[in-house]
Design an enzyme around this catalytic site. Structure first.
Site, PDB file in Angstrom:
ATOM      1  N   TYR A 137     -44.603 -23.564  14.454  1.00  0.00           N
ATOM      2  CA  TYR A 137     -45.042 -24.743  15.963  1.00  0.00           C
ATOM      3  C   TYR A 137     -46.367 -25.728  16.292  1.00  0.00           C
ATOM      4  O   TYR A 137     -46.930 -24.042  16.307  1.00  0.00           O
ATOM      5  CB  TYR A 137     -44.531 -23.547  17.145  1.00  0.00           C
ATOM      6  N   LYS A 165     -42.283 -28.181  13.467  1.00  0.00           N
ATOM      7  CA  LYS A 165     -42.455 -28.517  15.111  1.00  0.00           C
ATOM      8  C   LYS A 165     -43.716 -28.678  14.850  1.00  0.00           C
ATOM      9  O   LYS A 165     -44.594 -28.622  15.109  1.00  0.00           O
ATOM     10  CB  LYS A 165     -41.484 -27.758  15.590  1.00  0.00           C
TER      11      LYS A 165
END
Length: 296
Positions: A137, A165
């Site tokens: 992330y 992400k």
């Protein structure tokens, strides 16, 4: 799920409902079931939108367990398992694997500002501790550090690092990461408003805030993008743009929780230091929902 599994489509960054100071299990399970019924391709509990900084570790684990249990393997659960402590991240990741999550979402360590080598060693330690896919992330706006493409490439050589992400809002990163890691590196947008461009550049999906309130539209949007039907995707995007914008009119997740309260999905309750959406902005969010066809 194999370590290099493909994650495609619309993944909802689930909010965390609260009631009487604790977790609202019924509302959370109801949200999960509704998401799946509406066509969401995957679920991401206890990330930023799930108020992970203000839930306890026990609550964090409980939310992952409820999500996996309610999903019943109908869609993959990518469990939030991030921390700026490597030991804590490993503990959360191990728990997620134990209870049946398909993968974990691990944020770049925040506040302590590790170097690129520190980022590599952090993710390598999590990789070595579990046997399910890890989605990096990368959200420099919140964590203050930005993982480089070179560091991602090194990490992708490890058995469990599966993708990213990407919440950099830099669409050029998609092409750079695709060139460095190839098509098997899962690239999931972390920005609803730029997801159309992200997909056109070679992205595979989006971990979405908007899909909390518009799961069917977000699912249809991603399905169209994955088919290369950008004319249909653009029509859906036109419906969603006000929501994509105004769900961030104040700090996430205050606007999306207010929107969900209008749909009757949960109470409009957050934990300090997060506060409810201001009265001045409530009508703006409501009108965005009307524009998307979610309210009359």
């Amino acid at each position: 799920m194999t370590a290099k599994s493909k994650f495609r489509g619309s993944f909802t960054a689930l909010v965390t409902p609260f009631k009487n100071g604790g977790l609202d299990e019924a509302a959370f399970r109801g949200l999960v079931s509704w998401q799946i019924a509406e066509g969401t391709h995957g679920l991401v509990p206890v990330g930023t939108t799930g108020e992970s900084p203000t839930v306890t570790h026990d609550e964090h684990k409980q939310l992952v367990e409820w999500c996996v249990d309610e999903a019943k393997a109908r869609v993959p659960v990518i469990a939030g398992a991030g921390s700026n402590s490597t030991a804590e991240a490993i503990g959360l990741a191990k728990h997620a694997e134990k209870v049946g999550a398909a993968a974990v979402l691990v944020v770049t360590p925040y506040y302590n500002k590790p170097t690129q080598e520190g980022l590599y060693q952090h993710f390598k330690a999590v990789n070595d501790a579990i046997g399910i896919p890890i989605i990096i992330y990368n959200i420099p706006g919140r964590s203050v550090v930005d993982m480089s493409t070179d560091t991602m490439k090194r990490l992708f050589e490890l058995k469990n690092i599966s993708g990213v992400k990407d919440a950099t809002a830099n669409i050029a990163r998609v092409s750079a990461q695709r060139a460095a890691m190839g098509e098997d590196f899962n690239q999931l947008s972390g920005e609803d408003i730029t997801a159309l461009g992200y997909m056109a550049h070679g992205g595979h999906g989006c971990i979405s805030v908007t899909s909390n309130v518009a799961p069917r539209l977000c699912s249809e949007f991603q399905t169209a993008c994955l088919k290369g039907d950008y004319a249909t995707a653009l029509k859906i995007q036109d419906k969603l743009v006000p929501l994509h914008t105004n769900l961030f009119i104040e700090a996430n997740p205050a606007p999306v929780k207010y929107a969900l309260s209008l749909l009757g999905k949960m109470s409009n309750t957050l934990r300090l230091p997060m506060v409810e959406l201001s009265e001045a902005n409530r009508e703006i969010v409501r009108q965005s929902m009307v524009h998307a066809g979610l309210l009359n």
